[in-house]
Design a protein around this motif. Structure first.
Motif, PDB file in Angstrom:
ATOM      1  N   ASP A   1       0.827  -1.205   0.000  1.00 42.40           N
ATOM      2  CA  ASP A   1       0.000   0.000   0.000  1.00 42.40           C
ATOM      3  C   ASP A   1       0.866   1.262   0.000  1.00 42.40           C
ATOM      4  O   ASP A   1       1.812   1.364   0.790  1.00 42.40           O
ATOM      5  N   THR A   2       0.565   2.178  -0.890  1.00 42.64           N
ATOM      6  CA  THR A   2       1.188   3.506  -0.928  1.00 42.64           C
ATOM      7  C   THR A   2       0.112   4.494  -1.345  1.00 42.64           C
ATOM      8  O   THR A   2      -0.986   4.114  -1.722  1.00 42.64           O
ATOM      9  N   SER A   3       0.443   5.745  -1.321  1.00 38.88           N
ATOM     10  CA  SER A   3      -0.548   6.763  -1.704  1.00 38.88           C
ATOM     11  C   SER A   3      -0.678   6.827  -3.228  1.00 38.88           C
ATOM     12  O   SER A   3       0.245   6.489  -3.973  1.00 38.88           O
ATOM     13  N   LEU A   4      -1.835   7.284  -3.660  1.00 37.65           N
ATOM     14  CA  LEU A   4      -2.036   7.496  -5.095  1.00 37.65           C
ATOM     15  C   LEU A   4      -1.104   8.580  -5.620  1.00 37.65           C
ATOM     16  O   LEU A   4      -0.631   8.505  -6.752  1.00 37.65           O
ATOM     17  N   THR A   5      -0.831   9.571  -4.796  1.00 38.99           N
ATOM     18  CA  THR A   5       0.086  10.636  -5.192  1.00 38.99           C
ATOM     19  C   THR A   5       1.461  10.063  -5.519  1.00 38.99           C
ATOM     20  O   THR A   5       2.072  10.430  -6.526  1.00 38.99           O
ATOM     21  N   SER A   6       1.926   9.147  -4.680  1.00 37.98           N
ATOM     22  CA  SER A   6       3.226   8.515  -4.935  1.00 37.98           C
ATOM     23  C   SER A   6       3.181   7.656  -6.190  1.00 37.98           C
ATOM     24  O   SER A   6       4.111   7.678  -7.001  1.00 37.98           O
ATOM     25  N   LEU A   7       2.107   6.907  -6.360  1.00 35.49           N
ATOM     26  CA  LEU A   7       1.964   6.074  -7.554  1.00 35.49           C
ATOM     27  C   LEU A   7       2.037   6.927  -8.806  1.00 35.49           C
ATOM     28  O   LEU A   7       2.790   6.626  -9.734  1.00 35.49           O
ATOM     29  N   PHE A   8       1.277   8.021  -8.845  1.00 37.66           N
ATOM     30  CA  PHE A   8       1.272   8.864 -10.036  1.00 37.66           C
ATOM     31  C   PHE A   8       2.598   9.577 -10.250  1.00 37.66           C
ATOM     32  O   PHE A   8       3.010   9.791 -11.391  1.00 37.66           O
ATOM     33  N   ALA A   9       3.303   9.924  -9.182  1.00 33.89           N
ATOM     34  CA  ALA A   9       4.620  10.544  -9.323  1.00 33.89           C
ATOM     35  C   ALA A   9       5.599   9.570  -9.976  1.00 33.89           C
ATOM     36  O   ALA A   9       6.361   9.940 -10.876  1.00 33.89           O
ATOM     37  N   VAL A  10       5.560   8.318  -9.540  1.00 32.54           N
ATOM     38  CA  VAL A  10       6.443   7.291 -10.102  1.00 32.54           C
ATOM     39  C   VAL A  10       6.066   6.993 -11.551  1.00 32.54           C
ATOM     40  O   VAL A  10       6.929   6.912 -12.427  1.00 32.54           O
ATOM     41  N   LEU A  11       4.785   6.843 -11.822  1.00 35.49           N
ATOM     42  CA  LEU A  11       4.345   6.590 -13.200  1.00 35.49           C
ATOM     43  C   LEU A  11       4.760   7.724 -14.127  1.00 35.49           C
ATOM     44  O   LEU A  11       5.153   7.485 -15.270  1.00 35.49           O
ATOM     45  N   SER A  12       4.688   8.951 -13.636  1.00 34.76           N
ATOM     46  CA  SER A  12       5.075  10.101 -14.447  1.00 34.76           C
ATOM     47  C   SER A  12       6.549  10.032 -14.843  1.00 34.76           C
ATOM     48  O   SER A  12       6.897  10.262 -16.001  1.00 34.76           O
ATOM     49  N   VAL A  13       7.399   9.703 -13.883  1.00 34.01           N
ATOM     50  CA  VAL A  13       8.834   9.599 -14.178  1.00 34.01           C
ATOM     51  C   VAL A  13       9.097   8.492 -15.194  1.00 34.01           C
ATOM     52  O   VAL A  13       9.934   8.641 -16.090  1.00 34.01           O
ATOM     53  N   LEU A  14       8.354   7.398 -15.078  1.00 29.48           N
ATOM     54  CA  LEU A  14       8.533   6.270 -15.996  1.00 29.48           C
ATOM     55  C   LEU A  14       7.787   6.466 -17.315  1.00 29.48           C
ATOM     56  O   LEU A  14       7.817   5.601 -18.181  1.00 29.48           O
ATOM     57  N   LYS A  15       7.119   7.609 -17.441  1.00 25.47           N
ATOM     58  CA  LYS A  15       6.339   7.950 -18.641  1.00 25.47           C
ATOM     59  C   LYS A  15       5.252   6.903 -18.924  1.00 25.47           C
ATOM     60  O   LYS A  15       5.067   6.453 -20.053  1.00 25.47           O
ATOM     61  N   LEU A  16       4.538   6.530 -17.846  1.00 24.21           N
ATOM     62  CA  LEU A  16       3.443   5.579 -17.929  1.00 24.21           C
ATOM     63  C   LEU A  16       2.146   6.238 -17.471  1.00 24.21           C
ATOM     64  O   LEU A  16       2.177   7.192 -16.704  1.00 24.21           O
TER      65      LEU A  16
END
Length: 92
Positions: free
Chosen positions: A51-66
């Motif tokens: 479990d992590t926050s959605l904010t963290s998930l989207f930050a990581v996806l953004s860096v990975l260009k996903l």
């Protein structure tokens, strides 16, 4: 990158896809953490399907260009069930 077309139904599958994307671009956990503005523990948790926050998930996806796309799930196919539960034809 086959993970890009996989149906993701579980947090562990999402974590595996994130890890595969990170490895595919040659990025270390530390680099991904730095670029996403998160601590390394967040990356470890995401990749482990924790479990992590959605904010963290989207930050990581953004860096990975996903991005995420939501679609009706429907029923899983027989091959998806077999893959999920590690079954083969002999187990039926």
């Amino acid at each position: 990158m086959s993970f890009m077309n996989d149906d993701i139904r579980l947090m562990t599958e999402l974590g595996e896809a994130i890890r595969a994307a990170r490895v595919a671009v040659g990025m270390s956990i530390t680099e991904l953490a730095d670029q996403s503005g998160r601590v390394r523990d967040v990356i470890y948790r995401l990749e482990a399907g924790k479990d992590t926050s959605l904010t963290s998930l989207f930050a990581v996806l953004s860096v990975l260009k996903l991005t995420l796309r939501l679609e009706p799930a429907g029923r899983p196919t027989l091959s998806q069930v077999q893959a999920r539960f590690g079954l083969d034809d002999e187990d039926e």
